[in-house]
Scaffold this motif. Structure first.
Motif, short mmCIF file in Angstrom:
data_model
loop_
_atom_site.label_atom_id
_atom_site.label_comp_id
_atom_site.label_asym_id
_atom_site.label_seq_id
_atom_site.Cartn_x
_atom_site.Cartn_y
_atom_site.Cartn_z
N GLY A 186 -10.73 14.36 54.64
CA GLY A 186 -10.58 14.11 53.20
C GLY A 186 -9.76 12.85 52.97
N VAL A 187 -8.73 12.97 52.13
CA VAL A 187 -7.84 11.85 51.83
C VAL A 187 -6.51 12.11 52.53
CG1 VAL A 187 -6.67 10.54 50.04
CG2 VAL A 187 -8.93 11.53 49.59
N THR A 188 -6.10 11.18 53.36
CA THR A 188 -4.83 11.31 54.06
C THR A 188 -3.88 10.20 53.62
OG1 THR A 188 -5.67 10.03 55.93
CG2 THR A 188 -5.85 12.42 56.07
N GLN A 189 -2.60 10.55 53.57
CA GLN A 189 -1.56 9.60 53.16
C GLN A 189 -0.41 9.65 54.15
OE1 GLN A 189 -1.77 10.99 48.58
NE2 GLN A 189 -0.24 9.41 48.99
N THR A 190 0.14 8.48 54.42
CA THR A 190 1.37 8.40 55.22
C THR A 190 2.29 7.36 54.61
OG1 THR A 190 0.35 6.76 56.69
CG2 THR A 190 0.26 9.07 57.40
N PRO A 191 3.61 7.55 54.71
CA PRO A 191 4.28 8.74 55.24
C PRO A 191 4.33 9.85 54.20
CG PRO A 191 5.91 7.19 54.43
CD PRO A 191 4.56 6.52 54.22
N LYS A 192 4.85 11.01 54.55
CA LYS A 192 5.03 12.10 53.58
C LYS A 192 6.30 11.88 52.76
CE LYS A 192 2.73 16.04 55.83
NZ LYS A 192 1.49 15.43 55.64
N ASP A 215 -18.52 7.87 43.25
CA ASP A 215 -19.02 6.75 42.46
C ASP A 215 -18.56 6.89 41.01
OD1 ASP A 215 -22.23 8.35 42.74
OD2 ASP A 215 -20.72 8.64 41.18
N ARG A 216 -19.03 6.01 40.19
CA ARG A 216 -18.55 5.92 38.80
C ARG A 216 -18.87 7.18 38.00
NH1 ARG A 216 -20.90 3.59 34.07
NH2 ARG A 216 -19.30 2.84 32.63
N SER A 217 -19.96 7.85 38.32
CA SER A 217 -20.35 9.01 37.52
C SER A 217 -19.72 10.31 38.02
CB SER A 217 -21.87 9.16 37.53
OG SER A 217 -22.32 9.42 38.85
N SER A 218 -18.99 10.24 39.13
CA SER A 218 -18.38 11.46 39.68
C SER A 218 -17.18 11.87 38.84
CB SER A 218 -17.92 11.22 41.12
OG SER A 218 -19.00 10.88 41.93
N TYR A 219 -17.11 13.14 38.53
CA TYR A 219 -15.98 13.64 37.75
C TYR A 219 -14.82 14.06 38.63
CZ TYR A 219 -19.23 13.88 33.86
OH TYR A 219 -20.13 13.57 32.88
N GLU A 220 -15.09 14.59 39.81
CA GLU A 220 -14.04 15.16 40.62
C GLU A 220 -13.36 14.11 41.46
OE1 GLU A 220 -15.21 18.42 43.06
OE2 GLU A 220 -13.19 18.73 43.86
N GLN A 221 -12.05 14.02 41.32
CA GLN A 221 -11.27 13.14 42.17
C GLN A 221 -10.65 13.99 43.29
OE1 GLN A 221 -8.58 10.42 40.25
NE2 GLN A 221 -10.13 9.73 38.79
N TYR A 222 -10.69 13.47 44.51
CA TYR A 222 -10.12 14.15 45.67
C TYR A 222 -8.78 13.49 45.97
CZ TYR A 222 -14.76 16.12 46.36
OH TYR A 222 -15.94 16.79 46.18
N PHE A 223 -7.75 14.32 46.03
CA PHE A 223 -6.39 13.81 46.17
C PHE A 223 -5.85 14.00 47.58
CE2 PHE A 223 -4.82 12.66 41.95
CZ PHE A 223 -5.85 13.13 41.16
#
Lengths: 113, 116
Positions: free
Chosen positions: A3-9, A96-104
């Protein structure tokens, strides 16, 4: 799929220091976003990108910079950190532009002292 | 302008109680409406959505109905569990016709704590 990963915590910065918050997504999404979440407030959009090489400012871009050299990565750069940048930072993506759901992503908690 | 207003938290309930979290919005045009949930230590996840008036979104026992006449999108659940403890965000999406993206505008969030 990670999915979406972020560093650092978590990160503590001194005033005037710089750092880069990393964000990577493996869903081949074109659109990516950076938000900040302050206590008791909703999320505010800092920058967004509609594809590799294309970025634009959101509501609160001052003090930040971004780049998008690949579809997967969207790093956020803080130059000359200030106490006002103490916040939780979230990266998100949509197909894409028409997608409603954002994945965080799970977020980065940054403290500037 | 476009905005979302949620009831302030925290909301504290006993397990199996009925939950309502109020959300009202101001928007030009015809927004889509969303509830996102943030569990401790995690990012936001989409809980449910409604894209036009009178639509009802539902997921995991939660429901919300898009009420255009009252500009509301209240979140409800008939019987909450301890595992529902989280922060809930109401949001609306406004399409940018000049290109770009479907902008999401979030409310401030409502913290829910459910006790056994």
């Amino acid at each position: 799929n990670a999915g979406v990963t972020q560093t650092p915590k978590f990160r503590i910065l001194k005033i005037g220091q710089s750092m880069t918050l990393q964000c990577t997504q493996d869903m081949n999404h074109n659109y990516m976003y950076w938000y900040r979440q302050d206590p008791g407030m909703g999320l505010k959009l800092i920058y967004y990108s509609v594809g590799a090489g294309i970025t634009d400012k959101g509501e609160v871009p001052n003090g930040y910079n971004v780049s998008r050299s690949t579809t997967e990565d969207f790093p956020l750069r803080l130059e000359l950190a200030a106490p006002s940048q103490t916040s939780v930072y979230f990266c998100a993506s949509t197909r894409d532009r028409s997608s409603y759901e954002q994945y965080f992503g799970p977020g980065t908690r940054l403290t500037v002292t | 302008g476009n905005s979302v207003t949620q009831m302030e938290g925290p909301v504290t309930l006993s397990e199996e109680a009925f939950l309502t979290i109020n959300c009202t919005y101001t928007a030009t045009g015809y927004p889509s409406l969303f509830w996102y949930v943030q569990y401790p230590g995690e990012g936001l996840q989409l809980l449910l959505k409604a894209t036009k008036a009178d639509d009802k979104g539902s997921n995991k026992g939660f429901e919300a109905t898009y009420r255009k006449e009252t500009t509301s999108f209240h979140l409800e659940k008939g019987s909450v569990q301890v595992s529902d403890s989280a922060v809930y965000f109401c949001a609306l999406s406004v399409e940018r016709f000049s290109g770009g993206y479907n902008k999401l505008i979030f409310g401030a969030g409502t913290r829910l704590a459910v006790h056994p």
